[in-house]
Design a protein around this motif. Sequence first.
Motif, PDB file in Angstrom:
ATOM      1  N   ALA A  25       4.353   5.050   7.281  1.00  0.00           N
ATOM      2  CA  ALA A  25       5.723   4.531   7.282  1.00  0.00           C
ATOM      3  C   ALA A  25       5.635   3.012   7.329  1.00  0.00           C
ATOM      4  O   ALA A  25       4.629   2.452   7.788  1.00  0.00           O
ATOM      5  N   ASP A  26       6.685   2.348   6.854  1.00  0.00           N
ATOM      6  CA  ASP A  26       6.666   0.889   6.778  1.00  0.00           C
ATOM      7  C   ASP A  26       6.832   0.291   8.181  1.00  0.00           C
ATOM      8  O   ASP A  26       7.906   0.384   8.784  1.00  0.00           O
ATOM      9  N   LYS A  77      -5.866   1.732  -4.530  1.00  0.00           N
ATOM     10  CA  LYS A  77      -6.291   1.490  -3.157  1.00  0.00           C
ATOM     11  C   LYS A  77      -5.650   2.454  -2.162  1.00  0.00           C
ATOM     12  O   LYS A  77      -6.223   2.738  -1.115  1.00  0.00           O
ATOM     13  N   ALA A 120       0.085   4.285   2.898  1.00  0.00           N
ATOM     14  CA  ALA A 120      -0.540   3.787   4.141  1.00  0.00           C
ATOM     15  C   ALA A 120       0.364   3.982   5.359  1.00  0.00           C
ATOM     16  O   ALA A 120       0.201   3.281   6.363  1.00  0.00           O
ATOM     17  N   PRO A 164       2.973  10.403  15.765  1.00  0.00           N
ATOM     18  CA  PRO A 164       3.453  10.766  14.423  1.00  0.00           C
ATOM     19  C   PRO A 164       4.896  11.263  14.504  1.00  0.00           C
ATOM     20  O   PRO A 164       5.249  11.974  15.449  1.00  0.00           O
ATOM     21  N   ALA A 167       3.652   1.944   1.412  1.00  0.00           N
ATOM     22  CA  ALA A 167       4.245   2.362   2.697  1.00  0.00           C
ATOM     23  C   ALA A 167       5.671   2.868   2.470  1.00  0.00           C
ATOM     24  O   ALA A 167       6.404   2.372   1.609  1.00  0.00           O
ATOM     25  N   LEU A 215       0.829  -1.219   0.000  1.00  0.00           N
ATOM     26  CA  LEU A 215       0.000   0.000   0.000  1.00  0.00           C
ATOM     27  C   LEU A 215       0.862   1.268   0.000  1.00  0.00           C
ATOM     28  O   LEU A 215       0.530   2.273   0.605  1.00  0.00           O
TER      29      LEU A 215
HETATM   30  C1  HXC Z   1       3.990  -1.923   6.075  1.00  0.00           C
HETATM   31  C2  HXC Z   1       1.878  -2.210   5.234  1.00  0.00           C
HETATM   32  C3  HXC Z   1       1.476  -0.967   5.775  1.00  0.00           C
HETATM   33  C4  HXC Z   1       2.443  -0.193   6.484  1.00  0.00           C
HETATM   34  C5  HXC Z   1      -0.205  -1.863   4.781  1.00  0.00           C
HETATM   35  N1  HXC Z   1       0.803  -2.715   4.636  1.00  0.00           N
HETATM   36  N2  HXC Z   1       0.163  -0.777   5.482  1.00  0.00           N
HETATM   37  N3  HXC Z   1       3.126  -2.669   5.386  1.00  0.00           N
HETATM   38  N4  HXC Z   1       3.676  -0.731   6.620  1.00  0.00           N
HETATM   39  N5  HXC Z   1       2.178   0.999   7.004  1.00  0.00           N
HETATM   40  C6  HXC Z   1       0.791  -4.007   3.943  1.00  0.00           C
HETATM   41  C7  HXC Z   1       0.054  -5.080   4.744  1.00  0.00           C
HETATM   42  O1  HXC Z   1       0.902  -5.634   5.719  1.00  0.00           O
HETATM   43  C8  HXC Z   1      -0.304  -6.061   3.664  1.00  0.00           C
HETATM   44  O2  HXC Z   1       0.847  -6.830   3.333  1.00  0.00           O
HETATM   45  C9  HXC Z   1      -0.580  -5.163   2.460  1.00  0.00           C
HETATM   46  O3  HXC Z   1       0.051  -3.918   2.731  1.00  0.00           O
HETATM   47  C10 HXC Z   1      -2.076  -4.897   2.282  1.00  0.00           C
HETATM   48  O4  HXC Z   1      -2.587  -4.426   3.502  1.00  0.00           O
HETATM   49  P1  HXC Z   1      -3.856  -5.085   4.233  1.00  0.00           P
HETATM   50  O5  HXC Z   1      -3.769  -4.748   5.668  1.00  0.00           O
HETATM   51  O6  HXC Z   1      -3.974  -6.535   3.888  1.00  0.00           O
HETATM   52  O7  HXC Z   1      -5.048  -4.303   3.529  1.00  0.00           O
HETATM   53  P2  HXC Z   1      -6.460  -3.913   4.160  1.00  0.00           P
HETATM   54  O8  HXC Z   1      -7.039  -5.056   4.929  1.00  0.00           O
HETATM   55  O9  HXC Z   1      -7.256  -3.337   3.034  1.00  0.00           O
HETATM   56  O10 HXC Z   1      -6.141  -2.747   5.205  1.00  0.00           O
HETATM   57  C11 HXC Z   1      -5.603  -1.569   4.757  1.00  0.00           C
HETATM   58  C12 HXC Z   1      -5.119  -0.686   5.974  1.00  0.00           C
HETATM   59  C13 HXC Z   1      -4.152  -1.547   6.812  1.00  0.00           C
HETATM   60  C14 HXC Z   1      -6.324  -0.268   6.807  1.00  0.00           C
HETATM   61  C15 HXC Z   1      -4.436   0.554   5.412  1.00  0.00           C
HETATM   62  O11 HXC Z   1      -3.163  -2.145   5.963  1.00  0.00           O
HETATM   63  C16 HXC Z   1      -3.444  -0.742   7.886  1.00  0.00           C
HETATM   64  O12 HXC Z   1      -4.034  -0.442   8.919  1.00  0.00           O
HETATM   65  N6  HXC Z   1      -2.168  -0.431   7.633  1.00  0.00           N
HETATM   66  C17 HXC Z   1      -1.358   0.286   8.607  1.00  0.00           C
HETATM   67  C18 HXC Z   1      -1.717   1.742   8.611  1.00  0.00           C
HETATM   68  C19 HXC Z   1      -0.915   2.517   9.653  1.00  0.00           C
HETATM   69  O13 HXC Z   1      -1.003   2.154  10.851  1.00  0.00           O
HETATM   70  N7  HXC Z   1      -0.175   3.502   9.235  1.00  0.00           N
HETATM   71  C20 HXC Z   1       0.690   4.269  10.134  1.00  0.00           C
HETATM   72  C21 HXC Z   1       2.017   3.610  10.236  1.00  0.00           C
HETATM   73  S1  HXC Z   1       3.017   4.423  11.446  1.00  0.00           S
HETATM   74  P3  HXC Z   1       0.765  -8.420   3.147  1.00  0.00           P
HETATM   75  O14 HXC Z   1       2.198  -8.822   2.921  1.00  0.00           O
HETATM   76  O15 HXC Z   1       0.138  -8.987   4.376  1.00  0.00           O
HETATM   77  O16 HXC Z   1      -0.086  -8.598   1.916  1.00  0.00           O
HETATM   78  C22 HXC Z   1       3.580   5.804  10.706  1.00  0.00           C
HETATM   79  C23 HXC Z   1       4.522   6.627  11.557  1.00  0.00           C
HETATM   80  C24 HXC Z   1       5.229   7.693  10.804  1.00  0.00           C
HETATM   81  O17 HXC Z   1       3.292   6.107   9.606  1.00  0.00           O
HETATM   82  C25 HXC Z   1       6.365   8.241  11.627  1.00  0.00           C
HETATM   83  C26 HXC Z   1       7.530   7.338  11.778  1.00  0.00           C
HETATM   84  C27 HXC Z   1       8.778   8.018  12.269  1.00  0.00           C
END
Ligand code: HXC
Length: 257
Positions: free
Chosen positions: A66-67, A60, A64, A141, A27, A25
Amino acid sequence: MSEAVIDKVDNDGVVRLTINRPHALNALNSQVLTSLEKELTELEAHPNLRGVLITGAGEKSFVAGADITEMREKTPEEARAFAGQALRTIKRLETLPVPVVALVNGFCLGGGCELALACDWAVASDNAIFGQPEVLLGVIPGFGGTQRLPRRVGPAMALDLCTTGRKIDATEALRIGLVNRVMPQAELDAYADELTKQLMGNGPKAVRGAKQAIHDGMDQDLDSALALETSLFALCFASEEQTEGMSAFVEKRKPNF
Ligand code: HXC
């Protein structure tokens, strides 16, 4: 050879960057940030840059966040370095001298929302979902969200989003001023084309001047900012653009910038 994580299309100086990790997504991992830094180095040296559009690959997700897989094992020092790299990169995007616009085509979460906040404005597809869900992961964040979000939507709404981690849809994002426009996903490309045409039709120095006046002025008190505007306005009259733009109006023709 490693995968290309950012695609670039240069349309006469309006450059479209696409973050291309759809399987995750889009990331943001270190590889994306390093690639973005490299693209920014090229954009900063671009002889005829008119605008930058940034989006995510697929239908989509914009970004989404940071990884999480990469972040999971980081020590505090490594987390600080990761955030530092992202903050530097995002700041360089923000301070490009031309309009930088986020085309938000889906999930825009965490670091993705923080990336969009560093853009001059954002337009969203009607399926876009926004949020700062870091508290759900036990962190806050780290790519500027606690600072740029309150500056864009006000501290109360920023506190709501950053402390609950709740997600909002495109309609609510529009209502709170997080995005400028919402449209069906199929129309995002047409919007990008229209914007490209608009930016190519305007005086490039004037566009840069308008951005500089707003960006630099926002950090100053009103009187200093108004003085800055006057200086930049007066400077326009030293450019061939002003002569051409005003002559074209008087001569009832299109300007040729
Ligand atoms: C790594 C991610 C990811 C992320 C999604 N994926 N978001 N991988 N980091 N942030 C991956 C999933 O593991 C999955 O991989 C694939 O993308 C598809 O995601 P799904 O979860 O299967 O899709 P879905 O069910 O549609 O849900 C979508 C979603 C969910 C609601 C966006 O993926 C989600 O909640 N993602 C995390 C969002 C998040 O918390 N973001 C903030 C991160 S922290 P596989 O291999 O299983 O197919 C941040 C901090 C910034 O950003 C500051 C840092 C210093």
